[in-house]
Design a protein around this motif. Structure first.
Motif, PDB file in Angstrom:
ATOM      1  N   THR A  99       0.878  -1.101   0.006  1.00 57.45           N
ATOM      2  CA  THR A  99      -0.047   0.054   0.111  1.00 57.45           C
ATOM      3  C   THR A  99       0.907   1.495  -0.113  1.00 57.45           C
ATOM      4  O   THR A  99       1.699   1.436   0.844  1.00 57.45           O
ATOM      5  CB  THR A  99      -0.885   0.017   1.253  1.00 57.45           C
ATOM      6  N   TYR A 100       1.000   1.981  -1.161  1.00 58.25           N
ATOM      7  CA  TYR A 100       2.001   2.958  -1.244  1.00 58.25           C
ATOM      8  C   TYR A 100       1.305   4.271  -0.493  1.00 58.25           C
ATOM      9  O   TYR A 100       0.223   4.435  -0.195  1.00 58.25           O
ATOM     10  CB  TYR A 100       2.242   3.321  -2.731  1.00 58.25           C
ATOM     11  N   PRO A 101       2.279   5.018   0.090  1.00 61.20           N
ATOM     12  CA  PRO A 101       1.761   6.374   0.503  1.00 61.20           C
ATOM     13  C   PRO A 101       1.478   7.402  -0.363  1.00 61.20           C
ATOM     14  O   PRO A 101       1.791   7.441  -1.548  1.00 61.20           O
ATOM     15  CB  PRO A 101       3.085   6.731   1.312  1.00 61.20           C
ATOM     16  N   TRP A 102       0.249   8.160   0.210  1.00 62.25           N
ATOM     17  CA  TRP A 102       0.038   9.314  -0.738  1.00 62.25           C
ATOM     18  C   TRP A 102       0.118  10.913   0.160  1.00 62.25           C
ATOM     19  O   TRP A 102       0.150  10.508   1.534  1.00 62.25           O
ATOM     20  CB  TRP A 102      -1.558   9.357  -0.975  1.00 62.25           C
ATOM     21  N   ILE A 103       0.205  12.050  -0.428  1.00 63.82           N
ATOM     22  CA  ILE A 103       0.216  12.986   0.233  1.00 63.82           C
ATOM     23  C   ILE A 103      -1.179  13.638   0.232  1.00 63.82           C
ATOM     24  O   ILE A 103      -1.722  13.769  -0.911  1.00 63.82           O
ATOM     25  CB  ILE A 103       1.151  14.085  -0.169  1.00 63.82           C
ATOM     26  N   CYS A 104      -1.858  13.912   1.270  1.00 63.12           N
ATOM     27  CA  CYS A 104      -3.168  14.270   1.381  1.00 63.12           C
ATOM     28  C   CYS A 104      -3.364  15.821   1.689  1.00 63.12           C
ATOM     29  O   CYS A 104      -2.701  16.139   2.788  1.00 63.12           O
ATOM     30  CB  CYS A 104      -4.027  13.457   2.187  1.00 63.12           C
ATOM     31  N   ILE A 105      -3.980  16.623   0.737  1.00 61.44           N
ATOM     32  CA  ILE A 105      -4.629  17.897   1.351  1.00 61.44           C
ATOM     33  C   ILE A 105      -6.016  17.661   1.826  1.00 61.44           C
ATOM     34  O   ILE A 105      -6.888  17.370   1.112  1.00 61.44           O
ATOM     35  CB  ILE A 105      -4.366  19.052   0.381  1.00 61.44           C
ATOM     36  N   LYS A 106      -6.307  17.803   3.094  1.00 62.04           N
ATOM     37  CA  LYS A 106      -7.457  17.478   3.425  1.00 62.04           C
ATOM     38  C   LYS A 106      -8.797  18.225   3.236  1.00 62.04           C
ATOM     39  O   LYS A 106      -8.466  19.511   2.902  1.00 62.04           O
ATOM     40  CB  LYS A 106      -7.495  17.290   5.043  1.00 62.04           C
ATOM     41  N   ASN A 107     -10.127  17.858   2.874  1.00 67.73           N
ATOM     42  CA  ASN A 107     -11.222  18.642   2.408  1.00 67.73           C
ATOM     43  C   ASN A 107     -11.768  19.093   3.797  1.00 67.73           C
ATOM     44  O   ASN A 107     -12.662  18.442   4.312  1.00 67.73           O
ATOM     45  CB  ASN A 107     -12.109  17.712   1.518  1.00 67.73           C
ATOM     46  N   ASP A 109     -12.060  23.181   6.385  1.00 65.67           N
ATOM     47  CA  ASP A 109     -11.621  24.397   6.799  1.00 65.67           C
ATOM     48  C   ASP A 109     -10.119  24.474   7.241  1.00 65.67           C
ATOM     49  O   ASP A 109      -9.670  23.501   8.256  1.00 65.67           O
ATOM     50  CB  ASP A 109     -12.636  25.092   7.472  1.00 65.67           C
ATOM     51  N   PHE A 110      -9.203  25.228   6.688  1.00 62.03           N
ATOM     52  CA  PHE A 110      -8.039  25.414   7.130  1.00 62.03           C
ATOM     53  C   PHE A 110      -7.233  23.911   6.970  1.00 62.03           C
ATOM     54  O   PHE A 110      -6.967  23.115   7.914  1.00 62.03           O
ATOM     55  CB  PHE A 110      -7.542  25.703   8.563  1.00 62.03           C
ATOM     56  N   PRO A 111      -7.151  23.313   5.717  1.00 59.30           N
ATOM     57  CA  PRO A 111      -6.853  22.069   5.612  1.00 59.30           C
ATOM     58  C   PRO A 111      -5.390  21.607   6.021  1.00 59.30           C
ATOM     59  O   PRO A 111      -4.338  22.335   6.110  1.00 59.30           O
ATOM     60  CB  PRO A 111      -6.629  22.010   3.942  1.00 59.30           C
ATOM     61  N   ARG A 112      -5.463  20.360   6.442  1.00 61.79           N
ATOM     62  CA  ARG A 112      -4.197  19.751   6.949  1.00 61.79           C
ATOM     63  C   ARG A 112      -3.447  19.330   5.692  1.00 61.79           C
ATOM     64  O   ARG A 112      -4.056  18.698   4.971  1.00 61.79           O
ATOM     65  CB  ARG A 112      -4.385  18.700   8.072  1.00 61.79           C
ATOM     66  N   VAL A 113      -2.101  19.075   5.908  1.00 60.06           N
ATOM     67  CA  VAL A 113      -1.184  18.512   4.587  1.00 60.06           C
ATOM     68  C   VAL A 113      -0.540  17.289   5.357  1.00 60.06           C
ATOM     69  O   VAL A 113       0.122  17.780   6.488  1.00 60.06           O
ATOM     70  CB  VAL A 113      -0.247  19.345   4.099  1.00 60.06           C
ATOM     71  N   PHE A 114      -0.711  15.884   5.126  1.00 59.28           N
ATOM     72  CA  PHE A 114      -0.236  14.982   5.905  1.00 59.28           C
ATOM     73  C   PHE A 114      -0.033  13.716   4.954  1.00 59.28           C
ATOM     74  O   PHE A 114      -0.694  13.663   3.822  1.00 59.28           O
ATOM     75  CB  PHE A 114      -0.895  14.433   7.187  1.00 59.28           C
ATOM     76  N   LEU A 115       0.796  12.738   5.440  1.00 59.25           N
ATOM     77  CA  LEU A 115       1.008  11.428   4.517  1.00 59.25           C
ATOM     78  C   LEU A 115       0.056  10.632   5.011  1.00 59.25           C
ATOM     79  O   LEU A 115      -0.173  10.413   6.241  1.00 59.25           O
ATOM     80  CB  LEU A 115       2.484  11.056   4.823  1.00 59.25           C
ATOM     81  N   THR A 116      -0.571   9.749   4.187  1.00 60.00           N
ATOM     82  CA  THR A 116      -1.407   8.523   4.532  1.00 60.00           C
ATOM     83  C   THR A 116      -1.368   7.375   3.667  1.00 60.00           C
ATOM     84  O   THR A 116      -0.760   7.652   2.307  1.00 60.00           O
ATOM     85  CB  THR A 116      -3.000   9.065   4.365  1.00 60.00           C
ATOM     86  N   ARG A 117      -1.619   6.304   3.815  1.00 60.02           N
ATOM     87  CA  ARG A 117      -1.717   5.209   2.922  1.00 60.02           C
ATOM     88  C   ARG A 117      -3.272   4.744   2.828  1.00 60.02           C
ATOM     89  O   ARG A 117      -3.281   3.533   2.029  1.00 60.02           O
ATOM     90  CB  ARG A 117      -0.948   3.819   3.665  1.00 60.02           C
ATOM     91  N   THR A 118      -4.207   5.453   3.362  1.00 55.83           N
ATOM     92  CA  THR A 118      -5.606   5.171   2.975  1.00 55.83           C
ATOM     93  C   THR A 118      -6.243   6.302   2.194  1.00 55.83           C
ATOM     94  O   THR A 118      -6.131   7.460   2.676  1.00 55.83           O
ATOM     95  CB  THR A 118      -6.221   4.997   4.328  1.00 55.83           C
ATOM     96  N   LYS A 119      -6.814   6.085   1.292  1.00 55.17           N
ATOM     97  CA  LYS A 119      -7.639   7.009   0.394  1.00 55.17           C
ATOM     98  C   LYS A 119      -9.187   7.131   0.850  1.00 55.17           C
ATOM     99  O   LYS A 119      -9.812   5.978   0.608  1.00 55.17           O
ATOM    100  CB  LYS A 119      -7.389   6.826  -1.004  1.00 55.17           C
TER     101      LYS A 119
END
Length: 597
Positions: A99-107, A109-119
């Motif tokens: 399961t490869y990692p993704w960089i997520c910009i969360k949907n 207010d004031f989005p977080r930016v983090f690494l995740t392996r779950t979409k």
């Protein structure tokens, strides 16, 4: 072949489509795509169908199904989906359980930016996947150095903030966050940072540079030089990151790149995603060959699968060789020169390095598979009817015709079998004649193997060019073995491989494992021959000095050398020692010869 299948083959359409082979039990054996279904399917039932594994599969086919589509590309997509759904035994697949990692910009207010392996399908943006986690972490660390964004998971909706439910935390006090939870940072300002971060992740650094530069100028105008210097350091960090990831000029934008190398058992394919001259994605995989798939087939399958994996909709794809496949609204380009050609070369280099790494792992974990792969490669490159499991190499050693010896070394499964090494002393050749010596030695070696019903090699390697090879061939013809055993010569100057009755040599890749095996056989035969030649020459020199002693024959000399090992020790021995070895009479003769006074 049953009657139903035979009838189906006669009525196949000539359109693009997908075909499926089933066995008697209804198991799906293989799914394939074709530009012309009739031509492609009938080719499997051709009597001259190459490939042992393909013949095995064809023998199991009991039933055939086809689906006609509009284009070869549609056929490839359908084939890809069917393979993933049914996983037929004879199809190649990109089997990867990671399961490869993704960089997520969360949907939010004031989005977080983090690494995740779950979409999660919640409207968030996902960038990736990243084949290795380290580059993704480096990118995130760079972003965190450049921008102060929140890491908490609070619900920062306008209503919650207005109600004053939150208080700034430690992250604010250590200056990693600017406190949007208490309205210390406005949403418009935060969103500009997210736009810049989105650009950096996509490989576009212009928005980020513009944002930081404007900040630096504003601080400088307000005489806040310390803050301006901090922003300047961030711009330098961004430019350094950009420089490390730029491979070509920034005008090359939104391009997919595929590089490839392959051997008898697998294909190794590298994928780059290029944005604004930057590699923002890199992925390399190994695809095992199940039937005798061509490089073109393997690349087509991998392109579709990998582009789906990375959600790519690039309108331009750079590939190392031409394909018949056409993808709607996408250009397939085989670059010849310039920056695009250099990207292909870099991609191919990554694929080759990945292959070497995998082969080293296989050599440790599964040496039998490693050997099988090398033997299959040698059979193909040296145009042999069988794998060279048993190789014999020959070399002559002499100095101006004196003390000549010929060495025969034996390799089994690519490794030396030293118990089977043999040394030949030419009996019929006078003087330094390499050609006649080779002719005699080859004849003696294989005449004896035939008489004793010993196994013959699949490959004979002669150290030398066309002359030595021709001499060896003469002997094989006399013994009736020519054409039954592959024989080649290897010339040292440019490592040319010579075949009988072929004036044009074969030049193997310098890194080829086939060439390395041949070099090792050649070098080992040379080493073994030189070693015995030197021993024989040394013994000859020693014996010639002792031969000068009156009344001392060959048996006496051998007895002295057996006990005292060298002429020097014989010279230094006292009378008692020599008399003990040879008796009083001969011992006194030898002692008096070396002690005349």
């Amino acid at each position: 072949m049953n009657a139903d299948l035979e009838l189906q083959l006669k009525t196949l359409p000539s359109d693009p489509g997908v075909y499926r082979y089933y066995d008697k039990k209804g198991n799906l054996l293989y799914v394939g795509k074709a530009k012309n279904l009739k031509k492609r399917v009938l080719s499997y039932f051709n009597k001259n169908q190459p490939g042992y594994r393909t013949k095995i599969m064809v023998a199991k086919i009991f039933r055939l199904e086809t689906t006609v589509v509009n284009s070869e590309y549609d056929a490839l997509l359908l084939e890809n989906n069917l393979i993933k759904e049914h996983q037929p035994f004879y199809n190649v697949m990109l089997k990867d359980d990671k399961t490869y990692p993704w960089i997520c910009i969360k949907n939010e207010d004031f989005p977080r930016v983090f690494l995740t392996r779950t979409k999660i399908k919640d409207g968030s943006e996902y960038f990736g996947p990243y084949a290795k986690v380290r580059p993704a972490k480096v990118l995130l660390d760079t972003i965190k150095h450049l921008y102060k964004i929140r890491t908490c998971n609070l619900n920062l909706s306008p209503k919650k903030i207005a109600e004053g439910k939150y208080r700034v935390c430690l992250e604010y006090h250590i200056k990693n966050c600017e406190g949007p939870c208490e309205m210390l940072e406005l949403k418009e300002s935060y969103d500009r940072k997210i736009d810049a971060i989105r650009g950096i992740i996509k490989g576009d650094f212009r928005t980020a540079k513009e944002y930081l530069t404007n900040q630096m100028i504003a601080f400088a105008k307000n005489l806040e030089f310390e803050n301006a210097q901090t922003i300047k350091e961030k711009i330098d960090l961004l430019e350094d990151f950009q420089h490390k990831h730029t491979v070509v000029n920034p005008n090359i934008d939104d391009v997919d790149v595929f590089g490839m190398t392959s051997d008898e058992t697998a294909a190794y394919i590298n994928y780059f995603k290029i944005q604004n001259g930057n590699i923002i994605q890199s992925f390399t995989t190994e695809i095992k060959k199940i039937l005798e798939e061509s490089d073109e087939d393997m690349l087509e399958e991998a392109m579709i699968e990998i582009r789906q994996k990375f959600n790519s909709d690039s309108k331009e794809i750079l590939i190392p060789f031409h394909l018949t496949l056409e993808i709607p609204n996408v250009k397939l380009i085989v670059p010849k020169v310039g920056d695009k050609k250099r990207i292909i070369e870099l991609s191919e280099k990554n694929a080759k390095e990945y292959r070497v790494e995998k082969l080293k792992q296989v050599q440790i974990i599964d040496p039998e598979r490693h050997t099988n792969r090398i033997m299959a490669e040698m059979q193909k490159l040296l145009r042999m009817p069988v794998e060279p499991r048993h190789i014999e190499g020959f070399d002559n050693s002499n100095i101006q015709g004196t003390n000549p010896v010929s060495a025969c070394v034996v390799f089994k499964d690519g490794k030396p079998s030293k118990a089977d090494y043999r040394i030949f002393h030419p009996k019929t050749v006078v003087g330094p004649d390499d050609y006649k010596t080779m002719e005699e030695v080859i004849y003696r070696r294989y005449k004896r193997l035939l008489e004793e019903a010993e196994p013959l090699p699949q490959l004979i390697l002669i150290d030398g060019g066309k002359g030595q090879l021709s001499s060896a061939v003469k002997s094989l013809k006399l013994l009736g073995l020519y054409g039954k055993i592959t024989i080649i010569g290897i010339a040292k100057r440019l490592e040319e491989i010579y075949f009988p009755e072929d004036s044009i040599p074969l030049y193997l890749d310098k890194k080829s494992e086939t060439l390395k095996i041949l070099q090792r056989v050649r070098d080992e035969s040379h080493r073994f021959g030189v070693k015995h030649h030197r021993t024989r020459r040394k013994n000859s020199t020693i014996k010639s000095e002792l031969d000068e002693i009156p009344g001392v024959g060959e048996k006496t000399i051998e007895m002295l050398l057996q006990k005292l090992k060298s002429v020097k020790r014989i010279k230094e021995s006292n009378l008692e020692t020599l008399e003990e070895i040879l008796g009083k009479s001969k011992g006194k003769v030898v002692w008096e010869y070396f002690n005349p006074n």
